[in-house]
Design a protein around this motif. Structure first.
Motif, short mmCIF file in Angstrom:
data_model
loop_
_atom_site.label_atom_id
_atom_site.label_comp_id
_atom_site.label_asym_id
_atom_site.label_seq_id
_atom_site.Cartn_x
_atom_site.Cartn_y
_atom_site.Cartn_z
N LYS A 209 30.96 35.55 25.15
CA LYS A 209 31.10 37.00 25.29
C LYS A 209 30.37 37.50 26.52
O LYS A 209 30.84 38.40 27.22
CB LYS A 209 30.54 37.69 24.03
N LEU A 210 29.20 36.92 26.82
CA LEU A 210 28.45 37.33 27.98
C LEU A 210 29.15 36.97 29.27
O LEU A 210 29.05 37.66 30.27
CB LEU A 210 27.04 36.70 27.95
N ASN A 211 29.87 35.84 29.26
CA ASN A 211 30.54 35.36 30.47
C ASN A 211 31.97 35.85 30.62
O ASN A 211 32.66 35.50 31.56
CB ASN A 211 30.55 33.82 30.47
N TYR A 212 32.45 36.65 29.71
CA TYR A 212 33.84 37.09 29.71
C TYR A 212 34.09 38.11 30.81
O TYR A 212 33.30 39.03 31.02
CB TYR A 212 34.18 37.69 28.35
N LEU A 213 35.21 37.94 31.57
CA LEU A 213 35.61 38.88 32.61
C LEU A 213 36.79 39.70 32.11
O LEU A 213 37.86 39.15 31.83
CB LEU A 213 36.01 38.13 33.88
N ALA A 214 36.61 41.01 32.04
CA ALA A 214 37.71 41.86 31.57
C ALA A 214 38.71 42.13 32.66
O ALA A 214 39.89 42.38 32.41
CB ALA A 214 37.15 43.17 31.03
N GLY A 215 38.27 42.06 33.93
CA GLY A 215 39.19 42.33 35.03
C GLY A 215 38.50 42.22 36.38
O GLY A 215 37.28 42.11 36.47
N LEU A 216 39.28 42.22 37.46
CA LEU A 216 38.78 42.15 38.83
C LEU A 216 39.49 43.20 39.67
O LEU A 216 40.55 43.71 39.29
CB LEU A 216 39.03 40.76 39.42
N LYS A 217 38.92 43.51 40.82
CA LYS A 217 39.56 44.42 41.75
C LYS A 217 39.95 43.67 43.02
O LYS A 217 39.16 42.89 43.56
CB LYS A 217 38.62 45.58 42.11
N ASN A 218 41.20 43.89 43.49
CA ASN A 218 41.64 43.25 44.73
C ASN A 218 41.17 44.04 45.93
O ASN A 218 40.45 45.04 45.81
CB ASN A 218 43.17 43.09 44.72
N THR A 225 43.94 42.57 35.62
CA THR A 225 43.47 42.15 34.31
C THR A 225 44.21 40.95 33.76
O THR A 225 43.72 40.32 32.83
CB THR A 225 43.61 43.32 33.31
N ASN A 226 45.37 40.61 34.31
CA ASN A 226 46.12 39.44 33.86
C ASN A 226 45.39 38.17 34.24
O ASN A 226 44.89 38.04 35.36
CB ASN A 226 47.53 39.46 34.46
N HIS A 227 45.28 37.23 33.29
CA HIS A 227 44.50 36.02 33.52
C HIS A 227 45.00 35.23 34.73
O HIS A 227 44.22 34.80 35.60
CB HIS A 227 44.55 35.13 32.27
N ASP A 228 46.33 34.99 34.83
CA ASP A 228 46.87 34.21 35.95
C ASP A 228 46.65 34.93 37.27
O ASP A 228 46.32 34.30 38.29
CB ASP A 228 48.36 33.96 35.72
N ASP A 229 46.83 36.25 37.28
CA ASP A 229 46.63 37.02 38.52
C ASP A 229 45.17 36.98 38.96
O ASP A 229 44.88 36.92 40.16
CB ASP A 229 47.08 38.46 38.31
N LEU A 233 43.68 35.57 42.46
CA LEU A 233 42.83 36.42 43.28
C LEU A 233 41.53 35.71 43.63
O LEU A 233 41.06 35.75 44.77
CB LEU A 233 42.53 37.72 42.51
N LEU A 234 40.93 35.04 42.65
CA LEU A 234 39.69 34.30 42.89
C LEU A 234 39.91 33.14 43.86
O LEU A 234 39.10 32.90 44.76
CB LEU A 234 39.11 33.79 41.57
N LYS A 235 41.03 32.44 43.68
CA LYS A 235 41.34 31.30 44.56
C LYS A 235 41.49 31.76 45.99
O LYS A 235 40.94 31.16 46.92
CB LYS A 235 42.59 30.60 44.06
#
Length: 247
Positions: A209-218, A225-229, A233-235
């Motif tokens: 729960k502490l390490n969970y990412l709800a979303g990222l900003k491009n 918020t989509n896991h594959d996206d 984005l991170l890659k």
């Protein structure tokens, strides 16, 4: 034997096996200037018989400062005198369950006072007969005192012996368990950290729960918020970072 006065009711209890003990219901003088009379009376009751003795009731006196809450502290000399009386009579107090105080006055006002006036004491030989005894306080609606109830519980000789035998076994088991966990403390996580026990599962779930990412900003500031996206984005981000460093 039955005896009574304005300050006590007393009787001798004879059990089916022939053994006897004495029970006293006690009421101490509420006037502070008469407290010494109450203490002297307790001493006289204690010396009047060699039977195992239990005395309970409203003593109108305190033994320790934490037995009073509100307004002024109880005078230390009164605390000492009552405590010395109990000790001189070789009495042991029965712990009270259900609350710290048994009497109150002016509840809901700035003068609210609470005290532990109702209590129970017993001699050591009485305790050896009833080691499982309990004293419970109950809330009262129509009185400023809370009633107290003394329960003897399993007072026969066989039951008492069973209690002490079980207590010795429990103490021994607890001692072994404490030593066991001390020995395992250093290797506990190393050996069992990956097992699917309830404890480690709870720990893993908490970390997840502490390490969970709800979303990222491009780069445009839009939320992803989509896991594959998010993976893409991170890659792309780290590929760009390492490429720039390498250049």
């Amino acid at each position: 034997m039955f005896d009574s006065s304005n300050n006590h009711i007393q009787l001798d209890v004879k059990e089916r096996n022939g053994s006897e003990w004495r029970l006293t219901g006690f009421y101490g003088y509420p006037e502070r200037e008469r407290r010494q009379e109450s203490r002297n009376f307790i001493r006289s009751l204690a010396s009047a018989s060699t039977l195992p003795w239990c005395v309970l009731g409203d003593f109108n006196d305190l033994m320790h400062n934490d037995e009073k809450k509100g307004r002024h502290q109880h005078p230390q000399n009164l605390l000492d005198r009552f405590r010395n009386t109990i000790e001189d009579c070789s009495l042991i107090e029965v712990d009270l369950k259900g609350g710290d105080f048994t009497w109150e006055k002016s509840k809901g006002t700035t003068n609210w006072v609470q005290e532990r006036l109702d209590r129970c004491f017993a001699s050591s030989d009485w305790w050896s007969r009833f080691p499982l005894c309990t004293l419970t306080g109950f809330h009262a609606i129509v009185s400023d005192h809370e009633p107290i109830k003394l329960e003897l519980n399993r007072e026969d000789d066989d039951g008492v012996q069973m209690y002490f035998d079980a207590k010795d076994k429990l103490d021994d088991l607890l001692s072994h368990e404490e030593a066991y966990w001390k020995q395992r403390a250093k290797s506990f996580w190393l050996k069992d950290g990956d097992t699917n026990s309830k404890y480690f599962h709870a720990v893993a779930s908490s970390r997840k729960k502490l390490n969970y990412l709800a979303g990222l900003k491009n780069e445009e500031g839009s939320s992803v918020t989509n896991h594959d996206d998010m993976c893409i984005l991170l890659k792309n981000y780290f590929t760009k970072v390492f490429t720039e460093d390498g250049g």
